[in-house]
Scaffold this motif. Structure first.
Motif, PDB file in Angstrom:
ATOM      1  N   LEU A  35       0.867  -1.169   0.000  1.00 47.47           N
ATOM      2  CA  LEU A  35       0.000   0.000   0.000  1.00 47.47           C
ATOM      3  C   LEU A  35       0.909   1.225   0.000  1.00 47.47           C
ATOM      4  O   LEU A  35       1.656   1.456   0.953  1.00 47.47           O
ATOM      5  N   ASN A  36       0.866   1.988  -1.070  1.00 45.42           N
ATOM      6  CA  ASN A  36       1.744   3.152  -1.204  1.00 45.42           C
ATOM      7  C   ASN A  36       0.958   4.451  -1.068  1.00 45.42           C
ATOM      8  O   ASN A  36      -0.155   4.569  -1.591  1.00 45.42           O
ATOM      9  N   VAL A  37       1.546   5.400  -0.373  1.00 43.47           N
ATOM     10  CA  VAL A  37       0.927   6.709  -0.199  1.00 43.47           C
ATOM     11  C   VAL A  37       1.957   7.784  -0.527  1.00 43.47           C
ATOM     12  O   VAL A  37       3.017   7.864   0.113  1.00 43.47           O
ATOM     13  N   GLU A  38       1.656   8.592  -1.517  1.00 45.48           N
ATOM     14  CA  GLU A  38       2.525   9.716  -1.889  1.00 45.48           C
ATOM     15  C   GLU A  38       1.947  10.982  -1.264  1.00 45.48           C
ATOM     16  O   GLU A  38       0.925  11.506  -1.712  1.00 45.48           O
ATOM     17  N   LEU A  39       2.601  11.467  -0.210  1.00 48.90           N
ATOM     18  CA  LEU A  39       2.136  12.640   0.523  1.00 48.90           C
ATOM     19  C   LEU A  39       2.799  13.895  -0.042  1.00 48.90           C
ATOM     20  O   LEU A  39       4.027  13.975  -0.134  1.00 48.90           O
ATOM     21  N   THR A  40       1.975  14.866  -0.409  1.00 44.09           N
ATOM     22  CA  THR A  40       2.488  16.118  -0.972  1.00 44.09           C
ATOM     23  C   THR A  40       2.057  17.289  -0.093  1.00 44.09           C
ATOM     24  O   THR A  40       0.862  17.514   0.113  1.00 44.09           O
ATOM     25  N   VAL A  41       3.050  18.010   0.435  1.00 41.74           N
ATOM     26  CA  VAL A  41       2.813  19.179   1.290  1.00 41.74           C
ATOM     27  C   VAL A  41       3.897  20.206   0.988  1.00 41.74           C
ATOM     28  O   VAL A  41       5.062  19.838   0.772  1.00 41.74           O
ATOM     29  N   ALA A  42       3.533  21.486   0.975  1.00 41.80           N
ATOM     30  CA  ALA A  42       4.529  22.539   0.765  1.00 41.80           C
ATOM     31  C   ALA A  42       5.571  22.491   1.880  1.00 41.80           C
ATOM     32  O   ALA A  42       5.235  22.258   3.046  1.00 41.80           O
ATOM     33  N   GLU A  43       6.837  22.710   1.529  1.00 42.24           N
ATOM     34  CA  GLU A  43       7.897  22.678   2.535  1.00 42.24           C
ATOM     35  C   GLU A  43       7.910  23.942   3.379  1.00 42.24           C
ATOM     36  O   GLU A  43       8.416  23.928   4.508  1.00 42.24           O
ATOM     37  N   GLN A  44       7.341  25.028   2.848  1.00 44.76           N
ATOM     38  CA  GLN A  44       7.355  26.296   3.577  1.00 44.76           C
ATOM     39  C   GLN A  44       6.098  27.087   3.254  1.00 44.76           C
ATOM     40  O   GLN A  44       5.576  27.030   2.135  1.00 44.76           O
ATOM     41  N   ALA A  45       5.585  27.808   4.251  1.00 45.95           N
ATOM     42  CA  ALA A  45       4.398  28.652   4.062  1.00 45.95           C
ATOM     43  C   ALA A  45       4.444  29.785   5.078  1.00 45.95           C
ATOM     44  O   ALA A  45       5.232  29.755   6.038  1.00 45.95           O
ATOM     45  N   GLU A  46       3.579  30.771   4.867  1.00 45.16           N
ATOM     46  CA  GLU A  46       3.532  31.922   5.769  1.00 45.16           C
ATOM     47  C   GLU A  46       2.426  31.732   6.812  1.00 45.16           C
ATOM     48  O   GLU A  46       1.496  30.942   6.626  1.00 45.16           O
ATOM     49  N   VAL A  47       2.543  32.469   7.887  1.00 50.73           N
ATOM     50  CA  VAL A  47       1.521  32.440   8.934  1.00 50.73           C
ATOM     51  C   VAL A  47       0.173  32.844   8.332  1.00 50.73           C
ATOM     52  O   VAL A  47       0.081  33.839   7.606  1.00 50.73           O
TER      53      VAL A  47
END
Length: 245
Positions: A35-47
């Motif tokens: 079972l594979n899950v490719e998680l995508t999230v920005a490495e940096q963001a602003e408050v």
């Protein structure tokens, strides 16, 4: 002549039974795919900025559109006990999304918990918000000392009641795969039990899932430290709290 016919019939019968047995064995063998899950999230963001979280779930070459559970867990570094769970939206084609935002600078962890095809996986990513976290030598030393790729998720009991068995379950992974054949023990204590620490052994119910049942006799807030060891020298632990009513 009768003896020859009888012998021939016996041989044919055994051959048919053998063929049937092989056919049946073939039908019962089912390949277990990862079972594979490719998680995508920005490495940096602003408050205050909206942070989108995406998980693409696949089983072999198949996009999983009917996962049993896809939930995001978000916490600030060093504050796993205060994590927040966020339900996902099924976008179809195996994609499950959610959104969150942060009200102050810091380093945050985003982990997605996926149950599908009777398997569990839980990849994690980090996101730096604003200026990031202040540097703390003691915490950094602890984090950098953790085994690379190690991940542990303790399923907090939601309805723990005194004088009833409470199930304590943890999922343990290394490099996104279940960590099997580990020695996992729960160290439990509370103000109501004084200085006494309770040690509870677990059993590996499925690959990477370690469970135990315990009956609590006192109402209160309990701390649990999950100890994980294996024959390869791995030794990790994580501490959390839960309520018994």
């Amino acid at each position: 002549m009768k003896k020859r016919v009888g012998l021939l019939s016996l041989v044919i019968g055994l051959a048919i039974l053998g063929a049937c047995g092989k056919s049946g064995d073939t039908e019962t063998v089912k390949e277990v795919l990862p079972l594979n899950v490719e998680l995508t999230v920005a490495e940096q963001a602003e408050v205050g900025e909206t942070v989108k979280m995406e998980a693409l779930v696949t089983y072999g070459d198949e996009n999983v559109e009917d996962a049993d559970k896809v939930v995001y867990e978000v916490w600030e570094e060093g504050k796993k006990d205060d994590s927040v769970m966020i339900d996902s939206v099924n976008e179809k084609n195996g994609l499950y999304t959610a959104e969150t935002s942060f009200d102050h600078d810091g380093l945050f962890h985003i982990q997605v918990h996926v149950d599908a095809r009777q398997l569990h996986t839980m990849p994690v990513k980090e996101v730096t918000i604003g200026e990031g976290a202040e540097h703390h030598d003691d915490h950094a030393e602890h984090e950098h000392g953790r085994t690379e790729g190690f991940s542990l998720h303790f399923m907090k009991p939601e309805n723990a009641v005194i004088e009833e068995e409470t199930e304590l379950v943890s999922h343990v992974q290394i490099d996104g795969q279940p960590l099997e054949n580990a020695n996992v023990r729960y160290e439990v204590w509370s103000d109501v039990t004084g200085e006494k620490h309770i040690w509870i052994d677990t059993e590996e119910t499925v690959a990477g899932e370690y469970a135990a049942a315990y009956t609590f006799s006192e109402i209160g807030t309990y701390s649990v430290k999950i100890h994980v060891k294996n024959d390869d020298g791995l030794h990790e632990h994580e501490e959390l709290t839960f309520e018994v009513k």
